[in-house]
Each structure stands twice: as C-alpha cells, then as structure tokens.
Design an enzyme around this catalytic site. Structure first.
Site, PDB file in Angstrom:
ATOM      1  N   GLY A 120       0.782  -1.234   0.000  1.00  0.00           N
ATOM      2  CA  GLY A 120       0.000   0.000   0.000  1.00  0.00           C
ATOM      3  C   GLY A 120       0.811   1.280   0.000  1.00  0.00           C
ATOM      4  N   MET A 144      -4.028  -6.822  -7.003  1.00  0.00           N
ATOM      5  CA  MET A 144      -3.483  -7.856  -7.883  1.00  0.00           C
ATOM      6  C   MET A 144      -4.564  -8.832  -8.355  1.00  0.00           C
ATOM      7  SD  MET A 144      -0.498  -6.725  -8.045  1.00  0.00           S
ATOM      8  CE  MET A 144       0.444  -8.010  -8.851  1.00  0.00           C
ATOM      9  N   ARG A 145      -5.603  -8.275  -8.966  1.00  0.00           N
ATOM     10  CA  ARG A 145      -6.676  -9.109  -9.503  1.00  0.00           C
ATOM     11  C   ARG A 145      -7.047  -8.604 -10.881  1.00  0.00           C
ATOM     12  NH1 ARG A 145      -8.565 -13.708  -7.903  1.00  0.00           N
ATOM     13  NH2 ARG A 145     -10.651 -13.152  -8.582  1.00  0.00           N
ATOM     14  N   HIS A 183       0.549   1.281 -13.150  1.00  0.00           N
ATOM     15  CA  HIS A 183       1.254   0.097 -13.644  1.00  0.00           C
ATOM     16  C   HIS A 183       2.750   0.397 -13.675  1.00  0.00           C
ATOM     17  CE1 HIS A 183       1.890  -3.592 -15.853  1.00  0.00           C
ATOM     18  NE2 HIS A 183       2.688  -2.921 -16.664  1.00  0.00           N
TER      19      HIS A 183
HETATM   20  C1  GRF Z   1       3.255  -0.957  -7.542  1.00  0.00           C
HETATM   21  O1  GRF Z   1       4.490  -1.143  -8.175  1.00  0.00           O
HETATM   22  C2  GRF Z   1       2.176  -0.762  -8.558  1.00  0.00           C
HETATM   23  O2  GRF Z   1       2.610  -0.096  -9.694  1.00  0.00           O
HETATM   24  C3  GRF Z   1       1.794  -2.170  -8.909  1.00  0.00           C
HETATM   25  O3  GRF Z   1       1.882  -2.894  -7.702  1.00  0.00           O
HETATM   26  C4  GRF Z   1       2.800  -2.236  -6.831  1.00  0.00           C
HETATM   27  C5  GRF Z   1       2.032  -1.938  -5.587  1.00  0.00           C
HETATM   28  O4  GRF Z   1       2.840  -1.358  -4.599  1.00  0.00           O
HETATM   29  N1  GRF Z   1       0.494  -2.219  -9.525  1.00  0.00           N
HETATM   30  P1  GRF Z   1       2.170  -0.708  -3.314  1.00  0.00           P
HETATM   31  O5  GRF Z   1       1.250  -1.774  -2.694  1.00  0.00           O
HETATM   32  O6  GRF Z   1       1.407   0.493  -3.726  1.00  0.00           O
HETATM   33  O7  GRF Z   1       3.315  -0.400  -2.400  1.00  0.00           O
END
Ligand code: GRF
Length: 217
Positions: free
Chosen positions: A12, A90-91, A109
């Site tokens: 997060g 992550m879905r 991304h």
């Molecule tokens: C980040 O690198 C984002 O771009 C990707 O997943 C990672 C999440 O990191 N979709 P966080 O949970 O915000 O630290």
C-alpha cells in the site's frame, strides 16, 4: 469533495503517497474506504491507523471471478465513490466490473505502457535491455493494462540494476504521478477522447473566484 475507494492487495505504498499528498494540501479528495482482497495486506493497518474504513473481500471465498466482482462492486458502491483507485490490487477484473466503473476506475502500472503489460515488469525490462523504464497511470478498460493513459514517468535503466534497484527507482516516481493524476481527476480536468487518449484540460479559475470583488483598504 471527490470521494475515493482504494483497492489494495499488499503493502500500500501508493495509497500512502495519496495520504501524504492530502496531508500536504496537494490533493483535494476524501478517502471513503480501503478494500483488500487479502487479509495479509499491510496497507490495511496503515489505512485503519488513519481512521479510514477498511474491509477485506477474500477472493478465495468466492466460487468464481464473477461472483467475487459482483460482491466487490456492491461493497464499493455502498461508499458512493467518485473514483475507484487500484493501488497494487493484484486481480484481473471482469468486463462487468470495468464497465460499471467506466471513466472512474484508475490504475498504476510499473512500466511505460504499452511496453511490458502484466507481471514482472522490472525483470522483463532488464531482460529486454531497454534504457528507459517507468510507470503509467491509466483509466481501466476491459483489456488488462491497455486503457487511456493519464500520465507517465520515465527513469534510466543503469548497467548494474537488479529488479529490486530498478523497482525502487520506478516506485519513487509512482508516488509522484499517482497523486498528480488523481488531483487532475478531482479538478475535473481529465477528458477521455474518442480515440482512447486523455486530454488534460487547462486549470481555469472558477467563475465564482473571478467574480470576487477585491476588499477596499
Ligand atoms: C506498484 O508497483 C504498482 O505499480 C503495482 O503494484 C505495486 C504496488 O505497490 N500495480 P504498493 O502496494 O502500492 O506499495
């Protein structure tokens, strides 16, 4: 005030970057809720410590993707958000979910799209030998990592980079561009064009402000 619901799966840090931007007076939004699909997501505690409502929707408890997304939509809609923010969620989302939030669902991304959609972007960037890598904020459309691009940041790829050092360099930029993109959204300045791009409208002073009569001294 623009209401956000943030979806996370892990640490997060992008969510925290939004908190910091609000605290700095640089992001005019309120956080309606933070929802994770994993009970183990460290970001849940960070959000709760700030007094934000949190919820866990464990995808493994649902029979299929459609059932999970239907339940998640119902939960999100309870908070009536203006914008749903994917911050390391992550879905892969169903077409029904994405269509329901068309124009108000945004993602970050860790690559310069359209290069390296999908997972393991830093490893793939190193393997490809690119000299520039980076991150992209985009509106979400049914095809994964393809929607209208709001903003990107590029970083150099150095000869001695590992996936970890490159990821850290990119992440620092993620924390800059996600608050920026969401600020533009909150200001009503992002226009999705018919060809699938995003145009940034100028930041005009409001009509009200231009009518203010200067005080006499
Ligand atoms: C980040 O690198 C984002 O771009 C990707 O997943 C990672 C999440 O990191 N979709 P966080 O949970 O915000 O630290």
């Amino acid at each position: 005030m623009t209401r956000l619901v943030i979806l996370i799966s892990g640490r997060g840090s992008n969510m925290e970057a939004l908190f910091h931007a609000v605290d700095a007076g640089a992001l005019p939004v309120e956080f309606a809720a933070v929802i994770s699909n994993r009970t183990s997501a460290a970001g849940l505690a960070t959000a709760a410590a700030r007094g934000i409502t949190t919820a866990v929707f464990d995808h493994t408890a649902f029979p299929d993707r459609a059932a999970f997304d239907t339940a998640l939509m119902a939960e999100i809609d309870r908070y009536a958000p203006d914008l749903v923010v994917l911050a390391g969620f992550m879905r892969v989302l169903t077409d029904a979910f994405v269509t329901h939030y068309a124009g108000r669902l945004i993602n970050i991304h860790p690559a310069l799209l359209p290069a390296f959609p999908g997972l393991h972007t830093h490893e793939r960037a190193l393997a490809a030998g690119v000299k520039l890598h980076g991150c992209t904020v985009h509106f979400v459309t049914p095809e994964v990592d393809v929607g209208p691009i709001v903003i990107q940041a590029a970083v150099p790829v150095l000869d001695d980079d590992t996936p970890e050092t490159l990821a850290a360099r990119v992440l620092a930029q993620e924390h800059q561009i996600y608050p920026q993109a969401i600020r533009w959204f909150a200001e009503g300045r992002l226009q999705i064009t018919p060809t699938g791009g995003v145009r940034l409208q100028p930041n005009r002073p409001s009509a009200l402000a231009s009518c203010v009569v200067p005080a006499l001294d």
